[in-house]
Motif scaffolding. Structure first.
Motif, short mmCIF file in Angstrom:
data_model
loop_
_atom_site.label_atom_id
_atom_site.label_comp_id
_atom_site.label_asym_id
_atom_site.label_seq_id
_atom_site.Cartn_x
_atom_site.Cartn_y
_atom_site.Cartn_z
N ARG A 562 104.04 55.76 62.76
CA ARG A 562 102.84 54.94 62.96
C ARG A 562 103.03 53.54 62.38
O ARG A 562 102.61 52.53 62.96
N TRP A 572 100.40 60.53 67.17
CA TRP A 572 101.06 61.13 66.01
C TRP A 572 100.08 61.92 65.16
O TRP A 572 100.41 63.00 64.65
N GLU A 573 98.86 61.41 65.01
CA GLU A 573 97.87 62.10 64.19
C GLU A 573 97.54 63.48 64.76
O GLU A 573 97.45 64.47 64.02
#
Length: 763
Positions: A562, A572-573
């Motif tokens: 990130r 990505w989270e």
């Protein structure tokens, strides 16, 4: 008569037994967390438990309540220790003072607890907030060209973390993936891939139940994969034959007292393993197995002339293989005098091995780094396949090839994309699934990465675990090169020497251990690993983390990504919030992982498809391929004037560069590591005795001394070992190795074929 030297003796017992139990108890107590250790040990290698962070030997279908071994206990207690390398610890110790500690002392300081950044003014590592660390690292990464960054991966990294890591690096624009397999089993991938169409072993654990003969080559199960001893014991108890080919007599190949056998423990009994032991010289593997194949051809000719059944499986060779005629012509040209000199054994012994092999119908060959870590490591692997193919020992139950991986997930990391040269189908699926563009240029493996750092072409190194600088050859070249980098990031559980090679910007990012609970937004997470036999299974830690500041490897990778790639289309989270989403992505990109989440829910997980196991060979010809050996482990020019061939080895209190203690019990070494192993014959020729101090000097390809590659004041320990051979511990002996001596086909360094000379140390 041998002198009585402190710390050197002869071990007379079997492997395992009460000695292993005592060592386990002692190690747990020294880590000062007996309750935490005990809880972990009952969860290790169990269904719904966590995978041992040690070797990659597979779990049996029916598991005992404590599915572990001595070195597995050491690995877990090392991780679950109550000792902490906290910010207060780093405040008390400058990097200069830490450097003076031994490798054992560095890791024995305990678990890393906080993200740390090096401060050049104070010469100390200081605590830093996670988001600050990510932001600063990302800022530096955006200022570099992708080809200037090396992404190293240790085999302890899970499939989920490794997949995210390669995704991060490829979206960034790099295929530079040095990883620990480059240092050990890359010749397996290259050699098996060219021979049988898949770079993995073909056997399952159940194949050992059906094998008539198990040939152990170039490995030491008592130390490096102790749970294999239980499998070998079962082979021996049911009447199967085990034979070993190894320069040094290793107790774990000879006899074993099973700690979970009440009878053996109460009576002091043991099970004999290897019925015969062939002590070839170090580097003589290809010569030996070519000699065995030549002897098989000669035996076959005699059988046919007498109208007896052939020992060569001509039907199998004709229908399922290619290249046999070229191999046969090469073997017939070989002279027995050359074979005997190269192998270090006489023709009679080689013939005896061939006759024994011919008497057994279902044969497994298991091998380790004693085969792969040579200048001809790939061709060594190919010769083992040649031998199996000659009698049809491939693609059927109870027969095949069994490479013994070290790290618990080194094979899995490669399966999910840690590869410097991925195929185009993988690239296209990765791009389509994530909406990114990935590089096509061939990346760098470990030796190439180190040389690029040395030349100044690489400016940054990110390490997912490991101790890269110490594990590689020639630290005298690598250490100063590492200190010239612009950026180093080490994701780790414990401090090691590579972390002290500080550069312009250096960070240590602490991660969860395999035994610890990994909690993300969706709850407790499981990761997956792949063992030596292609079994993929879940691993779920259950212990409270050593520090509340620890992050999981997937979370650390996502944080770096990130910060480095602010405009990334990858969510990505979401991926880190639920690892099932990572596995869905792996399934979409790598078809072999179909129904991934469903299949790992089953006890024991699932086996990745292995076509060669069923006699399907995905080579260019569609057949299993015989390969002619064209290179030697080392040049004969460097074996003049009585020089020796050195192999680096581990002690029993060691796992790769991690030193658990200072003993090597099965070799009779206590409380020291300044030891070289030599046969009585070679010692006598040099007028050496037990306990003498010697200097070891590496030689170049012409037999000339290399003054910059010397290991001084080592203590002679006389053992049962092949002639022309000498062994010493890594990483201490890595100063004798050369970054330029590699297997040409896989680029794996020659850790086990180093020409050296020996001289008495000047007192």
């Amino acid at each position: 008569m041998k002198k009585n030297i402190q710390g050197l003796d002869q071990y007379e017992g079997a492997a395992g037994g009460w000695g292993a139990v005592k060592a386990c108890a002692s190690h747990v107590l020294t880590q000062k967390s007996p309750l935490r250790d005990t809880i972990a040990l009952f969860k290790m290698n169990q269904d719904k438990g966590f995978d041992c962070p040690g070797c990659a030997w597979p779990d049996p279908e029916h598991r005992s309540p404590m599915e572990l071994c001595e070195n597995g206990v050491k690995a877990v207690s090392w991780e679950t220790t109550s000792k902490k390398a906290s910010p207060a610890f780093f405040a008390r110790h400058t990097v200069k003072t830490l450097w003076e500690m031994s490798d054992y002392e560095l890791e024995n300081n305990g678990r890393l607890t906080h993200p740390m950044k090096y401060d050049i003014i104070t010469d100390t590592y200081e605590p830093v907030a996670w988001e600050q660390a990510f932001a600063e690292i990302g800022d530096i990464m955006r200022g570099l060209a992708p080809e200037q960054v090396e992404f190293y991966t240790s085999g302890r990294t899970s499939n989920e973390a490794a997949f995210l890591y390669q995704l991060y690096a490829r979206e960034y624009g790099s295929n530079n993936f040095p990883d620990c397999s480059n240092m050990c089993h890359s010749p397996t991938g290259t050699g098996l891939g060219s021979s049988i169409g898949i770079g993995k072993g073909t056997v399952e654990l159940s194949d050992f139940d059906a094998a008539d003969l198990v040939i152990c080559v170039g490995h030491n199960p008592g130390t490096n994969h102790p749970r294999m001893l239980a499998t070998l014991r079962e082979v021996a108890l049911r009447g199967g034959k085990i034979v070993s080919v190894n320069p040094l007599r290793e107790r774990g190949l000879e006899r074993f007292s099973f700690p979970q056998s009440a009878k053996e423990m109460l009576t002091g009994g043991h099970t004999e393993l290897s019925g015969e032991y062939f002590q070839i010289r170090i580097g003589g593997d290809a010569w030996f197995f070519r000699g065995v194949m030549k002897a098989l051809l000669e035996l076959n000719t005699r059988r046919v002339e007498r109208q007896q059944p052939a020992v060569i499986d001509n039907d199998f060779i004709a229908s399922q293989t290619a290249g046999f005629n070229a191999l046969k012509e090469d073997l017939l040209r070989l002279k027995w005098t050359d074979i005997e000199r190269g192998a270090g054994l006489d023709r009679q012994a080689i013939n005896a091995f061939a006759e024994m092999y011919a008497r057994h119908e279902r044969v497994i060959i298991s091998y380790g780094l004693g085969i792969t870590q040579h200048r001809n490591g790939t061709q060594n692997v190919q010769q083992l396949i040649n031998l199996l193919l000659m009698r049809g020992n491939m693609g059927r139950k109870g027969a095949g090839i069994c490479p013994l991986r070290g790290h618990s997930n080194v094979q899995g990391d490669r399966s999910v994309g840690i590869n410097e040269a991925p195929d185009e189908a993988f690239n296209l699926r990765l791009e389509q699934h994530f909406g990114i563009t990935v590089p096509r240029a061939h990346g760098r493996a470990s030796v190439e990465s180190i040389k690029a750092i040395e030349r100044g072409e690489s400016r940054a190194l990110i390490c997912m675990g490991g101790n890269l600088a110490v594990a590689m050859p020639e630290p005298q070249r690598i250490f100063p090169a590492m200190q010239k980098l612009d950026l180093q990031v080490h994701v780790a559980t414990k401090l090691n020497r590579s972390h002290l090679l500080v550069c312009k910007n250096s960070w240590i990012l602490p991660t969860l251990g395999r035994s610890e609970q990994d909690v993300q937004l969706s709850g407790i997470q499981s990761v997956t690993v792949e063992d030596s036999m292609s079994m993929v299974h879940a691993s779920t830690g259950g212990l409270k983390p050593a520090s509340r500041w620890l992050k999981s490897e997937p979370a650390i990778v996502a944080g770096l990504a990130r910060a480095t790639l602010p405009n990334s289309p990858v969510n990505w989270e979401a991926l880190v919030s639920d690892y099932r989403l990572i596995r869905d992505a792996i399934e979409a990109v790598i078809p072999a992982f179909y129904d991934y989440n469903q299949r790992i829910a089953a006890p024991g997980g699932f086996r990745l498809d292995n076509p060669a196991s069923r006699g399907e060979y995905r080579t260019a010809s569609g057949k299993a391929t015989f390969h002619v050996c064209t290179t030697e482990a080392i040049s004969e020019d460097s074996l003049v004037n009585g020089e020796l061939i050195l192999a680096t080895i581990r002690s029993h209190d060691q796992y790769n560069t991690t030193i658990y203690g200072m003993d090597d019990r099965y070799r009779g070494v206590t409380g020291r590591r300044d030891v070289i192993f030599l046969s009585q014959q070679e010692a006598s020729q040099r007028q050496l005795e037990q306990g003498d101090r010697v200097d070891i000097t590496a030689l170049d390809d012409k037999g000339h001394a290399c003054p910059g590659r010397v290991l001084r004041r080592q203590t002679v320990h006389i053992v049962s070992m092949a002639t022309k051979s000498i062994a010493a511990y890594l990483p201490e002996a890595n100063v004798l190795l050369s970054l330029d001596a590699v297997d040409e086909e896989s680029l794996t360094p020659a850790y086990k074929s180093v020409p050296v000379s020996v001289s008495k140390s000047m007192e």
